[in-house]
Design an enzyme around this catalytic site. Structure first.
Site, PDB file in Angstrom:
ATOM      1  N   CYS A 123      -2.942  33.197  10.622  1.00 22.29           N
ATOM      2  CA  CYS A 123      -2.845  33.780  11.957  1.00 22.29           C
ATOM      3  C   CYS A 123      -2.500  32.722  13.002  1.00 22.29           C
ATOM      4  CB  CYS A 123      -4.158  34.455  12.303  1.00 22.29           C
ATOM      5  SG  CYS A 123      -4.705  35.558  11.013  1.00 22.29           S
TER       6      CYS A 123
ATOM      7  N   GLU B  53       0.831  -1.208   0.000  1.00 21.89           N
ATOM      8  CA  GLU B  53       0.000   0.000   0.000  1.00 21.89           C
ATOM      9  C   GLU B  53       0.864   1.257   0.000  1.00 21.89           C
ATOM     10  OE1 GLU B  53      -3.457  -1.791   2.977  1.00 21.89           O
ATOM     11  OE2 GLU B  53      -1.880  -0.512   3.777  1.00 21.89           O
TER      12      GLU B  53
ATOM     13  N   GLY C 180       2.020   4.985  -0.715  1.00 21.35           N
ATOM     14  CA  GLY C 180       1.440   6.274  -1.067  1.00 21.35           C
ATOM     15  C   GLY C 180       2.558   7.252  -1.361  1.00 21.35           C
TER      16      GLY C 180
HETATM   17  C1  LIG Z   1      -1.137   6.033   5.230  1.00 24.64           C
HETATM   18  C2  LIG Z   1      -1.163   4.573   5.033  1.00 24.64           C
HETATM   19  C3  LIG Z   1      -0.445   3.991   3.976  1.00 24.64           C
HETATM   20  C4  LIG Z   1       0.463   4.775   3.075  1.00 24.64           C
HETATM   21  O1  LIG Z   1       1.592   5.284   3.724  1.00 24.64           O
HETATM   22  P1  LIG Z   1       2.746   5.941   2.841  1.00 24.64           P
HETATM   23  O2  LIG Z   1       3.739   6.448   3.786  1.00 24.64           O
HETATM   24  O3  LIG Z   1       2.098   7.067   2.093  1.00 24.64           O
HETATM   25  O4  LIG Z   1       3.265   4.892   1.938  1.00 24.64           O
HETATM   26  C5  LIG Z   1      -0.591   2.631   3.770  1.00 24.64           C
HETATM   27  N1  LIG Z   1      -1.385   1.871   4.569  1.00 24.64           N
HETATM   28  C6  LIG Z   1      -2.069   2.402   5.590  1.00 24.64           C
HETATM   29  C7  LIG Z   1      -2.924   1.519   6.424  1.00 24.64           C
HETATM   30  C8  LIG Z   1      -1.972   3.755   5.862  1.00 24.64           C
HETATM   31  O5  LIG Z   1      -2.639   4.272   6.905  1.00 24.64           O
END
Ligand SMILES: *Cc1c(COP(=O)(O)O)cnc(C)c1O
Length: 459
Positions: free
Chosen positions: A388, A306, A308
């Site tokens: 602010c 996963e 990101g």
């Molecule tokens: C935020 C998150 C990700 C992604 O994390 P990155 O640092 O963006 O790779 C993957 N799995 C879960 C469960 C997350 O909360």
């Protein structure tokens, strides 16, 4: 097989994804590789001077590079190709539907954490059978929506949630599928606010409790629990915590298998670090793969990731314009038109984002982006926004080239958790987002206007 895999990219003869193989940079193994580079003394995104885009669209402005997004996605898919994994892009990092559509077109799945993110992923044409729904607090409405959409699996975080997903699925006369998020109790050595795989966080079920939870919920009528999920934190700069976590989980899966559970997939999560401070700060994904593939190869269950930040982080920048210079005691402030509502990471996590002028003087054109780069004629400044709050800053005590009113500054590595965490605080209109592809760009989110700010309140 529950979750279809993400296809590994088609390789060119040179072994690199085709779009990248033609790139002059030739550094496709480096995580630093991105298409934000200084050419002819000014900053370009791919083949466009970013100043040209700013002149046409205004600031503050998020600019993304299509080639960089695809490069990082393909780099992960290629590195782990032996595992034939499902890659679920963590949509919360940078969720513009045009970007999601681009990744979906590559065969990428999605990791969503809310009904809104699920809606986004579906609107982007994402394949529901490659979507995973995570998060500790899913509402009944969100659970119904996800079952209706036919997502691959829920990542389940607690006993009460397991019971509730079963109940909601029963009320729909459907079968849901889930993985238990297990807390492997490793320390990823990242910021406390983004540490998620230690015991004392709200995430997941403790490792010692996992077997009991699997046993207890083995015969639910409307929820089949068949996977394991972990996510240790973010950003992670060491490989060892992943190795430790994977070893703990593969051992757990062996124990579960002996107890008669059939584990069909292991979702290793995300969190892979990127280069905020220097070009060699983060391990390239190829090094993670080198360590993890041998631990996971040949297992009788599927693998998911996963990521990101690794995909989005260096794929986007925030452009901002200098409004004023100001002295405060011994401090020199550079007041810019982007604030903590546009990019909250420095305020929230004390994060470092590299900042540099778009048009530096010729002696300040950087060879690379590094915290160690010392400018000629530099000064130590705080780069602050118009909001602010004294916490409204993009950089503190930063040695930068001298800048003045009207100069454009680039805040690098802002693609992940940049726009997606932005807000309307102080009734500021959220920034526009632009996607560059070669020598053209598309405004993929228009700048909000004043009416947008009050539209929902007209009763
Ligand atoms: C935020 C998150 C990700 C992604 O994390 P990155 O640092 O963006 O790779 C993957 N799995 C879960 C469960 C997350 O909360």
């Amino acid at each position: 097989m529950i979750i279809p895999s993400s296809p590994a990219p088609i390789k060119s003869a040179a072994g690199a994804p085709s779009r990248i193989a033609t790139d002059a940079c030739g550094c496709h193994n480096l995580p630093t590789m991105d298409y934000f580079q200084y050419k002819n003394g000014e900053l370009y995104c791919e083949d466009l001077p970013v100043a040209k885009i700013a002149a046409e669209v205004g600031t503050p402005l998020y600019i993304y590079s299509k080639a960089t997004f695809l490069h990082h996605y393909r780099q992960i898919a290629t590195a782990f190709a032996e595992l034939n994994p499902t890659i679920c892009y963590s949509i919360k990092s940078c969720g513009n539907i045009n970007i999601c559509r681009m990744l979906a077109g590559e065969g990428c799945g999605f990791d969503v954490t809310s009904g809104g993110e699920l809606y986004r992923a579906l609107q982007a044409g994402g394949d529901a059978s490659k979507m995973i729904f995570a998060g500790v607090g899913k509402s009944d409405e969100e659970i119904r929506m996800a079952i209706d959409a036919g997502i691959a699996a829920f990542n389940l975080e607690s006993e009460e949630e397991i019971e509730n997903v079963d109940r909601v699925a029963a009320s729909m006369n459907r079968q849901a599928v889930g993985a238990i998020r297990v807390n492997p109790d490793v320390d990823p050595k990242t910021h406390a606010k983004t540490t998620t795989g230690k015991k004392e966080t709200k995430f997941g079920v403790d490792l010692e409790r996992a077997e009991r939870v699997f046993d207890q919920y083995r015969n639910l009528k409307h929820l089949r629990i068949a996977g394991i999920h972990i996510h240790i934190g973010s950003p992670v700069y060491e490989i060892q915590p992943y190795i430790d976590a994977v070893n703990k989980i593969t051992a757990l899966i062996d124990r579960l298998t002996q107890r008669g559970h059939k584990i069909e997939w292991f979702d290793v999560g995300g969190g892979f670090g990127v280069n905020y401070q220097r070009p060699d700060q983060a391990h390239p994904i190829t090094e993670h793969a080198k360590a993890l593939v041998p631990l996971l190869k040949g297992k009788p269950y599927r693998i998911a990731f996963e990521p990101g930040r690794y995909i989005a982080g260096n794929s986007g920048v925030l452009l901002t314009q200098v409004l004023y210079r100001k002295k405060g005691g011994s401090k020199q402030f550079i007041i810019v038109d982007a604030g903590m509502n546009d990019l909250i990471r420095p305020t929230l996590y004390e994060s470092y984002h590299h900042i540099w002028p778009v048009h530096p003087t010729p002696d300040n054109v950087p060879a690379q982006r590094s915290v160690e780069t010392v400018p000629n004629n530099g000064e130590v400044v705080d780069v602050v926004g118009p909001i602010c709050e004294s916490g409204d800053y993009l950089a503190k005590d930063r040695l930068l080239p001298h800048t003045q009113r009207g100069d454009l500054l680039c805040v690098f590595t802002a693609g992940a958790y940049g726009f997606s965490m932005s807000s309307n605080y102080n009734n500021r209109r959220r920034a526009a987002e632009v996607l560059v592809d070669g020598n053209s760009y598309t405004v993929i989110r228009r700048r909000e206007n004043y009416e947008d700010l009050v539209a929902l309140e007209r009763v």
